[in-house]
Design a protein around this motif. Structure first.
Motif, PDB file in Angstrom:
ATOM      1  N   GLU A 150      -4.698   1.097  -2.378  1.00 31.94           N
ATOM      2  CA  GLU A 150      -5.816   1.388  -1.835  1.00 31.94           C
ATOM      3  C   GLU A 150      -7.089   2.148  -2.600  1.00 31.94           C
ATOM      4  OE1 GLU A 150      -7.242   4.035   2.116  1.00 31.94           O
ATOM      5  OE2 GLU A 150      -5.298   4.164   1.510  1.00 31.94           O
ATOM      6  N   THR A 207       1.589  -6.179   3.958  1.00 30.77           N
ATOM      7  CA  THR A 207       0.411  -5.576   3.242  1.00 30.77           C
ATOM      8  C   THR A 207      -0.773  -6.107   3.786  1.00 30.77           C
ATOM      9  OG1 THR A 207       1.838  -6.010   1.455  1.00 30.77           O
ATOM     10  CG2 THR A 207      -0.536  -6.212   0.977  1.00 30.77           C
ATOM     11  N   LEU A 234      -8.484  -0.644  -4.878  1.00 29.58           N
ATOM     12  CA  LEU A 234      -9.557  -1.740  -4.119  1.00 29.58           C
ATOM     13  C   LEU A 234     -10.987  -0.767  -4.041  1.00 29.58           C
ATOM     14  CD1 LEU A 234      -7.271  -3.616  -1.649  1.00 29.58           C
ATOM     15  CD2 LEU A 234      -8.101  -4.234  -4.148  1.00 29.58           C
ATOM     16  N   ILE A 269     -10.202  -3.530   5.740  1.00 29.54           N
ATOM     17  CA  ILE A 269     -10.446  -4.531   4.413  1.00 29.54           C
ATOM     18  C   ILE A 269     -10.497  -6.158   5.238  1.00 29.54           C
ATOM     19  CG2 ILE A 269      -9.615  -5.422   2.375  1.00 29.54           C
ATOM     20  CD1 ILE A 269      -8.888  -2.599   1.518  1.00 29.54           C
ATOM     21  N   PHE A 328       0.954  -1.191  -0.030  1.00 28.87           N
ATOM     22  CA  PHE A 328       0.137  -0.008   0.065  1.00 28.87           C
ATOM     23  C   PHE A 328       0.730   1.049  -0.053  1.00 28.87           C
ATOM     24  CE2 PHE A 328      -2.845  -3.145   1.774  1.00 28.87           C
ATOM     25  CZ  PHE A 328      -4.166  -2.723   0.880  1.00 28.87           C
ATOM     26  N   VAL A 334      -9.115  -9.837   5.281  1.00 31.46           N
ATOM     27  CA  VAL A 334      -8.217 -10.541   4.783  1.00 31.46           C
ATOM     28  C   VAL A 334      -8.296 -12.153   5.049  1.00 31.46           C
ATOM     29  CG1 VAL A 334      -5.561 -10.854   4.758  1.00 31.46           C
ATOM     30  CG2 VAL A 334      -6.455  -8.672   5.383  1.00 31.46           C
ATOM     31  N   ALA A 365      -3.954  -3.959   5.066  1.00 27.83           N
ATOM     32  CA  ALA A 365      -5.337  -4.125   4.781  1.00 27.83           C
ATOM     33  C   ALA A 365      -6.157  -4.005   5.804  1.00 27.83           C
ATOM     34  CB  ALA A 365      -5.463  -5.413   4.036  1.00 27.83           C
ATOM     35  N   VAL A 397      -9.817  -9.197   0.759  1.00 30.47           N
ATOM     36  CA  VAL A 397      -8.929  -9.778  -0.028  1.00 30.47           C
ATOM     37  C   VAL A 397      -8.354 -10.955   0.246  1.00 30.47           C
ATOM     38  CG1 VAL A 397      -8.178  -7.512  -1.023  1.00 30.47           C
ATOM     39  CG2 VAL A 397      -7.010  -8.562   1.194  1.00 30.47           C
TER      40      VAL A 397
END
Length: 206
Positions: A122, A147, A125, A156, A116, A158, A151, A133
């Motif tokens: 970013e 990473t 997405l 986000i 990122f 993961v 996220a 993700v």
């Protein structure tokens, strides 16, 4: 007749149509390391399995590669201290591993372990309305870990695919996966378990 591959819902909250596959540093250069080279065939086979799953489910695939400039402008602190650069733009070994077809993927190039930092990952997405993700790639304790943690900081979700992730320091691989699972509650799945996740499961009777 019983379905030999039962459909299942994703072990994360976001709907599958808000999920992307994130491929991290599956480049020829990293497999020049003996620890990764010894397991190349298995890692690539599992990565291919996950990529085919994402294609089947029509999920965006974002391919992140590390690429540096020869003029030192993109070098990290340690690269500058060692006076040694690598993964230079235009070099053959910056390419994706030859066994994988990522020609349809969205391409992101980075210069730091955290994908990122200094990139438009970013915003990419966000533009895709991504809420989760699925991560594959190398190395577990560096680029994958940083990473994935970033996220998480962006809210986000993961999920990590164990056999499609590897490290050039194998002794840190399981430790890192365990830490990400325990501290961040990331699901850690086998490729086979991931491939049973399908959008049609959301329409299947409970």
């Amino acid at each position: 007749m019983t379905d030999p591959s039962p459909r299942s819902r994703a072990p994360w909250r976001a709907p599958l149509d808000r999920t992307a596959l994130l491929v991290v540093d599956l480049q020829e250069a990293f497999f020049e390391d003996q620890a990764l080279a010894a397991h190349r065939e298995e890692i690539v086979a599992r990565a291919r399995q996950v990529i085919r799953w994402a294609e089947r489910e029509h999920l965006p695939i974002v391919n992140v590669r590390t690429v540096h400039q020869r003029d030192r402008s993109t070098w990290t602190i340690t690269m500058l201290e060692d006076d040694q650069g690598f993964l230079f733009e235009g070099d053959e070994h910056t390419a994706n591993v030859s066994e994988l077809d990522l020609s349809a993927a969205i391409e992101i190039t980075k210069t730091r372990d955290d994908a990122f930092v200094g990139t438009d990952l970013e915003s990419t997405l966000l533009d895709l309305d991504i809420e989760a993700v699925v991560v594959i790639g190398v190395s577990t304790h560096t680029c994958v870990m940083l990473t994935a943690a970033h996220a998480f900081a962006l809210d986000i979700e993961v999920a990590l695919v164990r056999d499609a992730i590897a490290s050039h320091r194998p002794e840190l691989h399981e430790l890192t996966l365990d830490t990400l699972r325990d501290e961040y509650r990331f699901p850690v799945l086998s490729p086979d378990a991931l491939c049973r996740v399908t959008a049609t499961a959301d329409r299947a009777p409970a």
